[in-house]
Design an enzyme around this catalytic site. Structure first.
Site, PDB file in Angstrom:
ATOM      1  N   LYS A 147      56.503 104.345  49.760  1.00 25.94           N
ATOM      2  CA  LYS A 147      56.229 105.038  50.842  1.00 25.94           C
ATOM      3  C   LYS A 147      54.582 105.550  50.508  1.00 25.94           C
ATOM      4  CE  LYS A 147      59.968 105.638  53.107  1.00 25.94           C
ATOM      5  NZ  LYS A 147      60.183 105.570  54.711  1.00 25.94           N
ATOM      6  N   LYS A 173      62.188  98.282  47.744  1.00 25.83           N
ATOM      7  CA  LYS A 173      62.477  97.462  48.970  1.00 25.83           C
ATOM      8  C   LYS A 173      60.915  97.773  49.779  1.00 25.83           C
ATOM      9  CE  LYS A 173      64.801  98.722  53.172  1.00 25.83           C
ATOM     10  NZ  LYS A 173      63.962  99.662  53.486  1.00 25.83           N
ATOM     11  N   ASP A 175      59.207  98.678  53.512  1.00 27.51           N
ATOM     12  CA  ASP A 175      59.939  99.404  54.548  1.00 27.51           C
ATOM     13  C   ASP A 175      59.958  98.516  55.872  1.00 27.51           C
ATOM     14  OD1 ASP A 175      60.650 101.720  55.845  1.00 27.51           O
ATOM     15  OD2 ASP A 175      59.309 103.036  54.698  1.00 27.51           O
ATOM     16  N   GLU A 176      60.588  99.060  56.761  1.00 25.96           N
ATOM     17  CA  GLU A 176      61.182  98.117  58.006  1.00 25.96           C
ATOM     18  C   GLU A 176      60.072  97.517  58.766  1.00 25.96           C
ATOM     19  OE1 GLU A 176      61.739 101.585  57.824  1.00 25.96           O
ATOM     20  OE2 GLU A 176      60.791 102.148  59.566  1.00 25.96           O
ATOM     21  N   HIS A 263      68.344  95.840  57.306  1.00 20.87           N
ATOM     22  CA  HIS A 263      67.757  96.944  57.739  1.00 20.87           C
ATOM     23  C   HIS A 263      68.305  97.044  59.136  1.00 20.87           C
ATOM     24  CE1 HIS A 263      65.262 100.461  58.784  1.00 20.87           C
ATOM     25  NE2 HIS A 263      65.091 100.624  57.434  1.00 20.87           N
ATOM     26  N   LYS A 302      68.365 112.445  57.352  1.00 23.59           N
ATOM     27  CA  LYS A 302      67.774 112.674  58.484  1.00 23.59           C
ATOM     28  C   LYS A 302      68.428 111.870  59.566  1.00 23.59           C
ATOM     29  CE  LYS A 302      64.067 108.943  57.710  1.00 23.59           C
ATOM     30  NZ  LYS A 302      62.779 108.864  57.369  1.00 23.59           N
TER      31      LYS A 302
HETATM   32  C1  CAP Z   1      64.326 105.982  54.719  1.00 23.04           C
HETATM   33  C2  CAP Z   1      63.656 104.686  55.516  1.00 23.04           C
HETATM   34  C3  CAP Z   1      64.694 103.876  56.030  1.00 23.04           C
HETATM   35  C4  CAP Z   1      65.942 104.828  56.880  1.00 23.04           C
HETATM   36  C5  CAP Z   1      66.692 103.917  57.981  1.00 23.04           C
HETATM   37  C6  CAP Z   1      62.966 105.136  56.514  1.00 23.04           C
HETATM   38  O1  CAP Z   1      63.113 106.730  54.117  1.00 23.04           O
HETATM   39  O2  CAP Z   1      62.988 103.975  54.820  1.00 23.04           O
HETATM   40  O3  CAP Z   1      64.319 103.029  57.013  1.00 23.04           O
HETATM   41  O4  CAP Z   1      66.664 104.873  55.993  1.00 23.04           O
HETATM   42  O5  CAP Z   1      67.691 104.797  58.528  1.00 23.04           O
HETATM   43  O6  CAP Z   1      61.739 104.592  56.925  1.00 23.04           O
HETATM   44  O7  CAP Z   1      63.296 106.297  57.161  1.00 23.04           O
HETATM   45  P1  CAP Z   1      63.275 107.956  53.561  1.00 23.04           P
HETATM   46  P2  CAP Z   1      69.146 104.280  58.448  1.00 23.04           P
HETATM   47  O8  CAP Z   1      64.187 107.971  52.269  1.00 23.04           O
HETATM   48  O9  CAP Z   1      61.913 108.628  53.194  1.00 23.04           O
HETATM   49  O10 CAP Z   1      63.902 108.845  54.677  1.00 23.04           O
HETATM   50  O11 CAP Z   1      69.430 103.661  57.078  1.00 23.04           O
HETATM   51  O12 CAP Z   1      69.867 105.353  59.025  1.00 23.04           O
HETATM   52  O13 CAP Z   1      69.016 103.015  59.151  1.00 23.04           O
HETATM   53 MG    MG Z   2      62.356 102.674  56.381  1.00 17.63          MG
END
Ligand code: CAP
Ligand code: MG
Length: 417
Positions: A147, A173, A175-176, A263, A302
């Site tokens: 992050k 990893k 991020d998406e 993801h 969240k």
């Molecule tokens: C988590 C995360 C993931 C989420 C996706 C984000 O970061 O990188 O993409 O977990 O949600 O960008 O929110 P944090 P899910 O740990 O900072 O929240 O797994 O429900 O698909």
């Molecule tokens: Mg993410």
């Protein structure tokens, strides 16, 4: 429209079964069910002269279960092309969502017969293969997402990855939405981060992995996997819903040597509320095609995902056989390997223990903000997370563990656990 209601029908071993929750507009559930069965297979709104007895005999679907708003339809597998998820989804999750006679329609689950299961490859590594690769026999795996999601350059990204690994994280990893932006090029990031991985393995004596996000147009994804292999990477990550099933199938076919992390960004456009497709269905299809790990929700974080739903998805993708329960159809997976469930989104060290209690040991726990948000930085955040995971796994209360680790004490204070 012919009649497809047959509550005496007993599905055969060759049938694909779909379970729907139906809320019709001004008609009965039974009438709506008939239209859903017809439109998703061989029929249309009007009587048609061309729908012969022979077609009906060979391909007719049967609505064999109607209770309140739940219906189950059995489809002969001859309706489907083997190995073709887009075609299966264009049938049982296609036109029917647009029918005016329905207020809402939700595809809760699909049971795949052996014939269809055998036409897919499933995960290359699966849970066992990943544990072997990482040399971690029983405990849950710990991951982090670098992050901020986007904004760092490749060097900063690799440095944060190094600190995360040294602090105790197994998996780093992307991020998406980080792929190949001008300020953080894919190739440079992969090169520098894998170099950092090698260093982290020497420092810690542990196996470490990096999951670069290859999400792009399909041919580009294949090139990105080639590059990862050439740099001795072990993983590739893909946003399975924005790339689509077809892209995912191609990626799976060409992923030799690489573990695939899925993801689910965008899943809630389908899975939230009373209309759409359940996350269970999406996770099953992803396992069938062959992802080794997939985001399933984190219960306490969240993002959406109740305890019941997340646990059911976890069981479905980890097990060889799944029993029938409400909104879950029985499923035998034959030769398809189990997929590792990933819990992620809004997690911090204080939530690891309840998560392990709910999900068991076969789970990958990812903390982004819950590591990089530590008041003393990423290294301290990673130490806190690893210590919380080890204590939870060994049944040591966090109140006890925080006495030995200042980093954990600070983390628990910050996130008020
Ligand atoms: C988590 C995360 C993931 C989420 C996706 C984000 O970061 O990188 O993409 O977990 O949600 O960008 O929110 P944090 P899910 O740990 O900072 O929240 O797994 O429900 O698909
Ligand atoms: Mg993410």
């Amino acid at each position: 429209m012919k009649s497809y209601i047959d509550t005496k029908y007993k599905p055969t071993a060759n049938d694909l079964i779909a379970e729907f929750t139906v809320h019709p507009k001004d008609i009965t559930v039974k009438k709506a069910a008939n239209h859903i069965a017809g439109e998703s297979s061989i029929d249309t709104w009007s009587d048609i002269q061309t729908l012969s007895k022979s077609i009906i005999k060979r391909l007719k679907p049967s609505v064999f279960y109607i209770k309140k708003n739940t219906i189950k339809i059995a489809y002969p597998s001859a309706l489907f092309e083997m190995g073709n998820i887009p075609q299966i989804m264009s049938s049982v999750a296609g036109n029917i969502f647009g029918m005016k006679m329905l207020k809402t329609l939700r595809l809760e689950d699909i049971h795949f017969p052996k014939k269809i299961i055998n036409s897919f490859k499933g995960p290359r590594f699966g849970i066992e293969g990943i544990r072997k690769l990482l040399n971690v026999k029983e405990r849950p795996l710990l991951g982090t997402i670098i992050k901020p999601k986007i904004g760092l350059n490749s060097k900063q990204h690799a440095n944060l990855a190094l600190q995360s690994w040294i602090g105790g994280v197994d998996i780093v990893k992307d991020d998406e939405n980080l792929t190949d932006q001008t300020f953080n090029r894919f190739k440079n990031r992969v090169k520098l981060t894998l170099k950092a991985r090698n260093k982290a393995e020497i420092i810690t004596g542990e196996r470490k992995v990096y999951m670069p996000n290859i999400t792009a147009e399909t041919n580009e994804m294949l090139k990105r996997m080639d590059y990862i292999r050439s740099m001795h990477g072990r993983y590739a990550m893909i946003d399975i819903l924005t790339t689509g099933w077809s892209g995912l199938q191609t990626v799976r076919d060409h992923s030799h040597g690489l573990v695939l992390h899925a993801h689910r960004a965008g899943h809630a456009a389908f899975t939230k509320g009373n209309n759409g497709i359940s996350m269970l269905t999406i996770a099953k299809i992803a396992r069938l095609i062959g992802v080794d790990q997939i985001h399933v929700g984190a219960i306490f974080g969240k993002m959406t995902g109740s305890k019941k739903e997340v646990k059911h998805i976890g069981e479905e993708i980890e097990d060889r056989f799944v029993n029938e329960k409400p909104h879950v159809l029985a499923q035998k997976w034959y030769n398809i390997k189990p997929t590792f469930p990933v819990c992620s989104g809004g997690l911090h060290p204080g939530l690891i223990h309840p998560l392990i209690d709910a999900m068991g040991h076969n789970v990958i726990i990812q903390l982004g903000g819950g590591i990089h948000g530590h008041p003393n930085g990423t290294l301290a955040g990673a130490i806190a997370a690893r210590k919380a995971l080890e204590a939870s796994f060994e049944g040591i209360p966090l109140k006890q563990a925080e006495k030995d680790y200042k980093e954990l004490e600070i983390a628990l204070k910050k996130w008020k656990h």
